[in-house]
Design a protein around this motif. Structure first.
Motif, mmCIF file in Angstrom:
data_model
loop_
_atom_site.group_PDB
_atom_site.id
_atom_site.type_symbol
_atom_site.label_atom_id
_atom_site.label_comp_id
_atom_site.label_asym_id
_atom_site.label_seq_id
_atom_site.Cartn_x
_atom_site.Cartn_y
_atom_site.Cartn_z
ATOM 1 N N ARG A 113 0.744 -1.159 0.118
ATOM 2 C CA ARG A 113 0.062 -0.055 0.106
ATOM 3 C C ARG A 113 0.751 1.147 -0.033
ATOM 4 O O ARG A 113 0.804 2.200 -0.813
ATOM 5 C CB ARG A 113 -0.776 -0.020 1.179
ATOM 6 N N GLU A 114 1.861 1.338 0.626
ATOM 7 C CA GLU A 114 2.666 2.297 0.988
ATOM 8 C C GLU A 114 3.556 2.579 -0.434
ATOM 9 O O GLU A 114 3.758 3.560 -0.789
ATOM 10 C CB GLU A 114 3.645 2.078 2.090
ATOM 11 N N LEU A 115 4.102 1.412 -0.940
ATOM 12 C CA LEU A 115 4.876 1.439 -2.285
ATOM 13 C C LEU A 115 4.159 2.056 -3.451
ATOM 14 O O LEU A 115 4.736 2.567 -4.306
ATOM 15 C CB LEU A 115 5.466 0.165 -2.413
ATOM 16 N N THR A 116 2.867 1.968 -3.323
ATOM 17 C CA THR A 116 2.003 2.342 -4.477
ATOM 18 C C THR A 116 1.053 3.516 -4.308
ATOM 19 O O THR A 116 0.299 3.975 -5.120
ATOM 20 C CB THR A 116 0.890 1.086 -4.663
ATOM 21 N N ALA A 117 1.610 4.244 -2.990
ATOM 22 C CA ALA A 117 1.096 5.491 -2.787
ATOM 23 C C ALA A 117 -0.556 5.538 -2.549
ATOM 24 O O ALA A 117 -0.981 6.508 -2.772
ATOM 25 C CB ALA A 117 1.505 6.493 -3.722
ATOM 26 N N LEU A 118 -1.001 4.240 -2.189
ATOM 27 C CA LEU A 118 -2.598 4.373 -1.748
ATOM 28 C C LEU A 118 -2.837 4.878 -0.674
ATOM 29 O O LEU A 118 -1.761 5.081 0.335
ATOM 30 C CB LEU A 118 -2.889 2.997 -1.720
ATOM 31 N N PRO A 119 -4.075 5.268 -0.382
ATOM 32 C CA PRO A 119 -4.329 6.249 0.737
ATOM 33 C C PRO A 119 -3.818 5.366 2.079
ATOM 34 O O PRO A 119 -4.080 4.365 2.145
ATOM 35 C CB PRO A 119 -5.667 6.440 0.986
ATOM 36 N N ALA A 120 -3.151 5.970 3.132
ATOM 37 C CA ALA A 120 -2.494 5.298 4.254
ATOM 38 C C ALA A 120 -3.733 5.010 5.198
ATOM 39 O O ALA A 120 -3.644 3.880 5.964
ATOM 40 C CB ALA A 120 -1.799 6.405 5.292
ATOM 41 N N THR A 121 -4.842 5.330 5.045
ATOM 42 C CA THR A 121 -6.010 4.741 5.895
ATOM 43 C C THR A 121 -6.885 3.667 5.264
ATOM 44 O O THR A 121 -7.625 2.914 5.924
ATOM 45 C CB THR A 121 -7.364 6.002 5.948
#
Length: 479
Positions: free
Chosen positions: A123-131
């Motif tokens: 999720r972080e590597l693909t810049a999806l929302p942190a929530t």
């Protein structure tokens, strides 16, 4: 088979796999068997007595290998990248060796928590929302079905606990384009919406992306007719042309009608590891769900599909069941992935990702993705600059859609003749075993997709493919 016998057989099998992978470039890309040929080499009945492992391994070579299309081949350019990195193969072997029972957190705490961590990494590597939070499904087909089930229940205020869709006053409608993957049509059917309530929205004739104004008109017409718009499936990298629907325009429109927005990035999602490709999902922070498949371009051994949701509590409410024999004292403290999808029992799929990311490293994966994008642009340049050849759609990702249209004959081929010509030269390439490409209909006429992304594919392989395509056209003639 006991541990020591397994040890000996395992060493043999690992050696065989390593040798097999090393010689894949010498094998035909397309399987060279006729229907029934593989089955004809197998006995009619299962063996009554145990057979030596060497005999099984010999039959793996004799029977199975000729019947496999070599999608790990450096000149495989078909369908979509279906990489199975050896690092992830080791993870899958470890998962099988552990034999964990993945039904609840209690049955295998590590299965759940490794998955939570690895899905969070991506999720972080693909810049999806942190929530957002995610879960590993088997395929994008299942992920899309789950998203549409969640959409259905939000649109009906949880009709599943009452009379279901058949008790609703207004039919629910779903929107996408004709270029969406076939799994979207299947999910619409399985989720109970019915094919009559699926709207295929007009696309831009150049980019093949959804036209937002056409979506707005379709929604307005449905509302006027007494229907209830429930969901829109936004394509980020369609199967045919890797078209990208304008998510940032679609989301505000969908929000006005309370619709669920699901983003299907099954193949293209791997590109989100590259900061320069994050524009693909501009506007995603206001969507509801997104799926992408590491078992495609990223290189994780199948099956491994990521589904991320903005509201996990809603998903859990829709999908959960809680029989007494699965309850425990920690239920409120842990993630129970049984409530995030369809199956109860789950495999330890996260180990494949965990091994791959640790053993290959993110930077090497990013470099490979950039290599593939560059190779696609190179091929598109060659095609565009060669008389008689056309690139038919924007080269957004790693897929080049092309066609040969014979020049200089003084006669323009009609659609039937052009189709016959295209199929002839594409089949010539594929049956040769030297490479594999995929014929595909585009605007009702056959084209050829070149999907670049096999782990071993380098520039010389793409150059060889371009030479093969031109030779096949010369041999096939202008139809």
């Amino acid at each position: 088979m006991g541990p020591e016998e397994f040890r000996a057989a395992g060493h043999e099998l690992i050696d065989w796999i390593a040798d097999y992978r090393a010689r894949i470039p010498q094998l035909p890309v397309q399987a060279q068997v006729k229907p029934g040929e593989v089955a004809g080499k197998l006995p009619d009945r299962a063996p009554a007595q145990a057979e030596p492992f060497g005999q099984v391994l010999a039959d793996l070579e004799r029977v199975v290998v000729p019947g496999v299309t070599q999608v790990q081949h450096p000149r495989y350019f078909g369908w979509f990248p279906a990489n199975a990195s050896l690092a992830s193969v080791l993870g899958d072997l470890a998962a099988g060796g552990l034999g964990a029972l993945g039904i609840t957190w209690q049955s295998a705490p590590a299965l759940t928590e490794v998955e939570e961590v690895v899905v969070g990494w991506l999720r972080e590597l693909t810049a999806l929302p942190a929530t957002w939070r995610g879960v590993i499904q088997d395929t994008a087909s299942t992920a899309c079905l789950i998203a549409l089930l969640a959409a259905r229940e939000r649109a009906t205020d949880y009709s599943e606990v009452r009379g279901g869709l058949q008790a609703e006053d207004a039919p629910l409608t779903v929107y996408t384009t004709e270029h969406a993957h076939s799994s979207v049509l299947k999910a619409v059917a399985l989720a109970g919406f019915g094919r009559d309530n699926l709207r295929l929205i007009e696309v831009n004739p150049v980019t093949y992306a959804m036209r937002t104004e056409a979506l707005a008109a379709a929604i307005e017409a449905d509302v006027a007719a007494g229907h209830k718009p429930a969901a829109v499936v936004v394509n980020v990298g369609t199967t045919g042309t890797t078209a990208v629907d304008p998510l940032a325009e679609i989301v505000p429109l969908a929000r006005r009608y309370g619709m669920w927005v699901h983003v299907d990035a099954a193949m293209a999602g791997s590109a989100l590891l590259l900061p320069e490709m994050r524009w693909l999902i501009d506007g995603v922070e206001d969507a509801d769900s997104l799926n992408w498949n590491p078992h495609k371009w990223l290189g994780t051994l199948g099956d491994c599909s990521l589904l991320y949701v903005a509201d996990p509590a809603h998903l859990i409410r829709v999908m959960s069941t809680n029989p007494s024999y699965l309850r425990s004292a920690v239920d409120g403290e842990v993630t129970q992935y049984k409530d995030w999808g369809i199956p109860l029992g789950r495999r330890f799929r996260a180990l494949k990702l965990w091994f791959q990311l640790r053993l290959d490293g993110v930077e090497a994966i990013q470099a490979r993705l950039r290599r593939d994008l560059d190779n696609a642009r190179w091929l598109a340049g060659q095609v565009s600059s060669t008389p008689g050849w056309r690139v038919l759609a924007p080269v957004t990702l790693q897929t080049v859609v092309l066609r040969h249209e014979p020049p200089g004959t003084g006669v323009v081929l009609d659609a039937d003749a052009l189709n016959a010509h295209t199929i002839a030269w594409a089949n010539a390439v594929n049956t040769s075993g030297a490479a594999l490409v995929t014929p595909s209909l585009l605007d009702g006429v056959w084209s050829v997709r070149v999907s670049i992304g096999a782990e071993g594919t380098e520039r010389p392989d793409v150059e060889e493919l371009w030479s093969l395509l031109q030779q096949a056209v010369l041999r096939s003639g202008p139809a």
